[in-house]
Scaffold this active site. Structure first.
Site, short mmCIF file in Angstrom:
data_model
loop_
_atom_site.label_atom_id
_atom_site.label_comp_id
_atom_site.label_asym_id
_atom_site.label_seq_id
_atom_site.Cartn_x
_atom_site.Cartn_y
_atom_site.Cartn_z
N TRP A 34 -14.97 8.79 27.27
CA TRP A 34 -13.34 9.07 27.34
C TRP A 34 -12.53 7.72 27.71
O TRP A 34 -13.13 7.06 28.43
CB TRP A 34 -13.21 10.08 28.51
N ASN A 35 -11.55 7.63 26.99
CA ASN A 35 -10.85 6.37 26.83
C ASN A 35 -10.20 5.84 28.36
O ASN A 35 -11.02 4.97 28.93
CB ASN A 35 -9.49 6.71 26.09
N TRP A 36 -9.43 6.78 29.02
CA TRP A 36 -9.01 6.43 30.22
C TRP A 36 -9.97 6.19 31.51
O TRP A 36 -10.05 5.57 32.17
CB TRP A 36 -7.48 6.93 30.66
N ASP A 37 -10.95 7.19 31.20
CA ASP A 37 -12.15 7.39 32.42
C ASP A 37 -12.79 5.95 32.23
O ASP A 37 -13.14 5.47 33.23
CB ASP A 37 -13.04 8.48 31.80
N TYR A 82 -20.22 20.38 24.01
CA TYR A 82 -18.64 20.11 24.36
C TYR A 82 -18.10 20.69 23.06
O TYR A 82 -18.28 20.60 22.07
CB TYR A 82 -18.35 18.55 24.48
N GLN A 102 -4.93 8.48 24.80
CA GLN A 102 -4.80 8.76 26.18
C GLN A 102 -4.05 7.79 27.07
O GLN A 102 -3.73 6.47 26.21
CB GLN A 102 -6.39 8.82 26.77
N GLY A 161 -3.75 13.41 29.84
CA GLY A 161 -4.71 13.46 30.52
C GLY A 161 -4.47 14.47 31.84
O GLY A 161 -5.34 14.82 32.58
N ASP A 163 -3.95 17.88 31.21
CA ASP A 163 -3.99 18.99 30.09
C ASP A 163 -2.95 20.18 30.67
O ASP A 163 -2.25 20.40 29.73
CB ASP A 163 -5.23 19.38 29.94
N TYR A 348 -7.05 22.71 37.95
CA TYR A 348 -7.00 21.31 37.07
C TYR A 348 -5.77 20.65 37.49
O TYR A 348 -5.87 20.09 38.75
CB TYR A 348 -7.19 21.87 35.78
N GLU A 392 -14.86 16.05 40.45
CA GLU A 392 -13.65 15.65 39.57
C GLU A 392 -12.31 15.63 40.02
O GLU A 392 -11.55 14.66 40.01
CB GLU A 392 -13.79 16.59 38.41
C1 DGY Z 1 -11.45 18.34 28.10
O1 DGY Z 1 -11.97 18.60 27.23
O2 DGY Z 1 -11.07 19.11 29.24
C2 DGY Z 1 -10.42 17.09 28.17
O3 DGY Z 1 -9.40 17.02 28.96
C3 DGY Z 1 -9.77 17.00 26.75
O4 DGY Z 1 -10.22 15.64 26.58
#
Ligand code: DGY
Length: 429
Positions: A34-37, A82, A102, A161, A163, A348, A392
């Site tokens: 993942w980009n910003w991760d 996923y 992102q 990010g 969501d 979240y 997380e």
């Molecule tokens: C997810 O799958 O939960 C993400 O936030 C989408 O990148």
């Protein structure tokens, strides 16, 4: 507090989630890059493996699109665990990627990596190559997503990010749920469904992906046709901070043109940020570009704006707003304030605390001289991992660990806190 043990645990998590040239955010729930991760995780690596830190950014930027966009997921290896997977995105790339982006933290991260390097001349060529690529990504934002104020919009909640933020509850209603191909979510088999977005939200997330796919991932068409276009203050602050840091970096390498372009993009947007200010809420707020109005919602995106060098009177008000939050929560900084009807402690981005946001807010508060508040945020962050593990995200009242566990960027932020904010951390017990 046990600094030594915390750091060992954090490093072990980063190693466990390391796939050689990239890290996964966590096993199971997020099995790709993942980009910003990745960019924030590179900061963690930089304290114990400088080479590995740089490789993390290089791997991500190998998958930059020809138009400059850097996708939010790179699907390096197949993994059926996923959803939405490559068959949904269909972006037709040799190594599949998603088709949205992102928060652009890469410029900030590269500047930090370069500053911390023990041998700058050895990495100079690689840093300059990355510098050009990051600048091309920033220009992509200004070409495809900016308005006349230089502020950029996201076209999908996943781009922010954050969501399922309350910020776009109303705007998201404009995204239809009809006609979406049937799907089975996978996230809810890896994490507690009560910590995740709802099925209704997922239908809208996927409607947007299918819409963009039907436009052949043409970014001009997507920017015009998306029914969801939000100017998020946190996202814009990250872009501004990254562009300013990139300008500094470019100057240090004598890349005058890149530095000038980058600084002028950032400064224009910084002036534009004022249209996002809400005196009533004491913070920045989102702007709905389709409906053409500010969104009256006090989520954390408007506090994260302090990551950019906003005017001192704005920083001061944001700090006061965060202090008020500390009166109604045990752990700073809640992603949405308790006491509002939408607050959901464990779901979240509708209440939980995220260490990456705490970190970026702490960076901004430190610049603004709000040392006491920085101390509270750092202490709360360390208390969370010590009582609830490297989750997380966490409930701001109970400290409940939420979402995935053994999380890479949570570990990276702990390493950052101990290295960058050590003078703010309470003496070891
Ligand atoms: C997810 O799958 O939960 C993400 O936030 C989408 O990148």
């Amino acid at each position: 507090m046990n600094k030594h043990e915390d750091l060992l645990k954090a490093e072990a998590i980063m190693r466990k989630n390391d796939r050689g040239t990239y890290t996964v955010p966590t096993h199971g729930l997020y099995p790709f890059q993942w980009n910003w991760d990745s960019c924030l995780s590179a900061l963690g690596f930089s304290h114990f493996d400088e080479e590995r830190a740089l490789v993390e950014l290089e791997t991500l930027f190998e998958h930059q699109w020809e138009d400059g966009m850097v996708p939010h997921i790179v699907f390096h290896e197949p993994d059926e665990g996923y959803f939405p997977n490559t068959d949904v995105w269909q972006t037709n790339r040799a190594i599949p990627t998603s088709g949205i982006t992102q928060p652009p933290v890469a410029g900030f991260a590269l500047h930090a990596l370069n500053q911390r390097s023990s041998n700058r001349s050895a990495i100079a060529d690689r840093v300059q190559t990355l510098m050009g690529k990051i600048h091309a990504w920033h220009q992509w934002f200004y070409n495809f997503r900016a308005d006349s104020d230089g502020l950029v919009a996201i076209v999908h909640p996943w781009e922010s990010g954050r969501d399922n933020s309350v910020d776009w509850d109303e705007a998201f209603e404009r995204v239809p749920t009809e006609g979406v191909s049937p799907f089975v979510r996978r996230d809810t088999s890896h994490a507690n469904p009560e910590h995740r977005p709802t099925d209704e939200q997922y239908k809208r997330y996927i409607w947007l992906v299918e819409k963009f796919r039907s436009l052949n991932w043409d970014n001009s068409a997507i920017a015009k046709e998306s029914p969801f276009q939000i100017i998020d203050p946190g996202f814009n602050a990250i872009l501004i901070k990254s562009a300013l840091d990139l300008a500094d970096l470019a100057e240090s390498y004598g890349a005058a043109q890149l530095a000038t372009e980058s600084r002028s993009m950032a400064n224009r947007a910084l002036d534009g940020m004022d249209k996002l200010w809400s005196e009533k809420l004491g913070q920045y707020v989102c702007y709905d570009r389709v409906a053409d109005h500010q969104i009256n919602s006090p989520s954390i995106g408007g506090l994260l704006a302090i990551f950019a060098p906003v005017p001192p009177k704005r920083s001061k008000t944001i700090a006061d707003t965060i202090r008020r939050l500390s009166e109604v929560t045990e752990y700073l900084v809640a992603s949405h304030p308790p006491g509002t009807p939408e607050f959901d402690e464990l779901r979240y981005w509708r209440g939980p605390v995220w260490l990456i946001v705490n970190y970026m807010i702490a960076v901004g508060l430190r610049r603004a001289g709000e040392d006491e508040l920085v101390r509270c945020i750092v202490d709360d962050s360390i208390a969370l991992i010590e009582t609830s593990g490297f989750a997380e995200y966490y409930g701001p009242i109970t400290g409940t660990p939420c979402g995935g566990d053994s999380f890479t960027w949570t570990a990276a932020m702990v390493i950052e806190f101990f290295n960058l904010f050590d003078t703010f951390i309470k003496a070891e017990a």
